[in-house]
Write a protein that holds these residues in place. Structure first.
Motif, mmCIF file in Angstrom:
data_model
loop_
_atom_site.group_PDB
_atom_site.id
_atom_site.type_symbol
_atom_site.label_atom_id
_atom_site.label_comp_id
_atom_site.label_asym_id
_atom_site.label_seq_id
_atom_site.Cartn_x
_atom_site.Cartn_y
_atom_site.Cartn_z
ATOM 1 N N GLY A 1 0.802 -1.221 0.000
ATOM 2 C CA GLY A 1 0.000 0.000 0.000
ATOM 3 C C GLY A 1 0.837 1.274 0.000
ATOM 4 N N MET A 2 2.125 1.162 0.362
ATOM 5 C CA MET A 2 2.963 2.366 0.377
ATOM 6 C C MET A 2 3.086 2.993 -1.005
ATOM 7 S SD MET A 2 6.064 1.631 3.066
ATOM 8 C CE MET A 2 6.957 3.056 2.493
ATOM 9 N N GLU A 3 3.022 2.160 -2.037
ATOM 10 C CA GLU A 3 3.148 2.689 -3.388
ATOM 11 C C GLU A 3 1.968 3.576 -3.773
ATOM 12 O OE1 GLU A 3 1.093 -1.243 -3.567
ATOM 13 O OE2 GLU A 3 2.907 -0.553 -2.597
ATOM 14 N N ASP A 4 0.893 3.545 -2.990
ATOM 15 C CA ASP A 4 -0.300 4.338 -3.273
ATOM 16 C C ASP A 4 -0.378 5.617 -2.437
ATOM 17 O OD1 ASP A 4 -1.177 2.338 -5.069
ATOM 18 O OD2 ASP A 4 -2.078 1.213 -3.420
ATOM 19 N N LEU A 5 0.668 5.930 -1.677
ATOM 20 C CA LEU A 5 0.643 7.086 -0.777
ATOM 21 C C LEU A 5 1.033 8.400 -1.445
ATOM 22 C CD1 LEU A 5 2.210 5.543 2.473
ATOM 23 C CD2 LEU A 5 -0.209 6.033 1.993
ATOM 24 N N GLY A 6 1.475 8.368 -2.690
ATOM 25 C CA GLY A 6 1.907 9.593 -3.349
ATOM 26 C C GLY A 6 3.258 10.085 -2.858
ATOM 27 N N LEU A 7 4.104 9.147 -2.454
ATOM 28 C CA LEU A 7 5.430 9.502 -1.960
ATOM 29 C C LEU A 7 6.305 10.040 -3.082
ATOM 30 C CD1 LEU A 7 6.028 6.302 0.209
ATOM 31 C CD2 LEU A 7 5.506 8.607 1.054
ATOM 32 N N PRO A 8 7.295 10.848 -2.742
ATOM 33 C CA PRO A 8 8.248 11.269 -3.772
ATOM 34 C C PRO A 8 8.998 10.062 -4.324
ATOM 35 C CG PRO A 8 8.782 12.248 -1.615
ATOM 36 C CD PRO A 8 7.603 11.364 -1.437
ATOM 37 N N THR A 9 9.575 10.211 -5.489
ATOM 38 C CA THR A 9 10.370 9.131 -6.066
ATOM 39 C C THR A 9 11.667 8.977 -5.268
ATOM 40 O OG1 THR A 9 11.594 10.573 -7.563
ATOM 41 C CG2 THR A 9 9.485 9.663 -8.373
#
Length: 186
Positions: A102-110
């Motif tokens: 689910g972390m990939e869906d958090l809108g984190l910076p690259t």
């Protein structure tokens, strides 16, 4: 010091199918070891799920947990560890770090943005950061192998440890890819 310790840990849980590649990766890491900057306090397991964020400010860390592995060392080891767990839109199914689903869906910076922000905030030279990410990824392969071997030997009945067997080969391949771009890494 860390490389020798982790290479020894690997030797205790090595399996014939992975020993050649993991041992070779340990040698490549040693051969390409960059010069360390001045030592600082190093967390040694720095990742988002060891952080608490400010209420209402999800981009501000309030505290960091799990300091039991802290020591003095190369601060870029923590950067590599963070990158080792950081999802990125460029990740593919066969080449991605371990991270909480689910972390990939958090809108984190690259990862590139994380590296740039760290460099801007600290003035550190991160031109060799791929080595640190490779080292953290390789260590993660060792850890997941250890967890699986504990299960195989009956030292753990936690069924999640049975699934750990899938990680070391994938993480070894990721380590190899990260090292391939370093001078002397191939």
């Amino acid at each position: 010091r860390q490389l020798a310790g982790w290479r020894h840990r690997w030797s205790l849980v090595a399996t014939p199918d992975l020993d050649g590649v993991m041992s070779a990766l340990g040698e490549r890491l040693e051969r390409t070891l960059p010069a360390s900057p001045a030592p600082t306090i190093v967390h040694n397991d720095f990742k988002l799920d060891n952080c608490q964020f400010r209420p209402g400010e999800p981009d501000r860390v309030r505290s960091v947990f799990d300091w039991d592995q802290a020591t003095l060392g190369d601060p870029l080891a923590d950067v590599g560890m963070l990158l080792n767990y950081w999802p990125d839109p460029s990740d593919t199914d066969g080449d991605r770090p371990l991270h909480v689903p689910g972390m990939e869906d958090l809108g984190l910076p690259t990862r590139a943005e994380v590296i740039a922000r760290y460099a801007a905030a600290t003035g550190a030279d991160l031109s060799g950061v791929a080595w640190y990410e490779a080292f953290a990824t390789w260590k993660n392969a060792v850890v997941t192998q250890q967890l699986h071997q504990r299960y195989v030997r009956g030292e753990s009945t936690d069924e999640r440890m049975a699934a750990q067997a899938a990680h070391p080969p994938r993480l070894a391949a990721r380590t190899e890819r990260l090292l391939a771009d370093l001078p002397g890494g191939s």
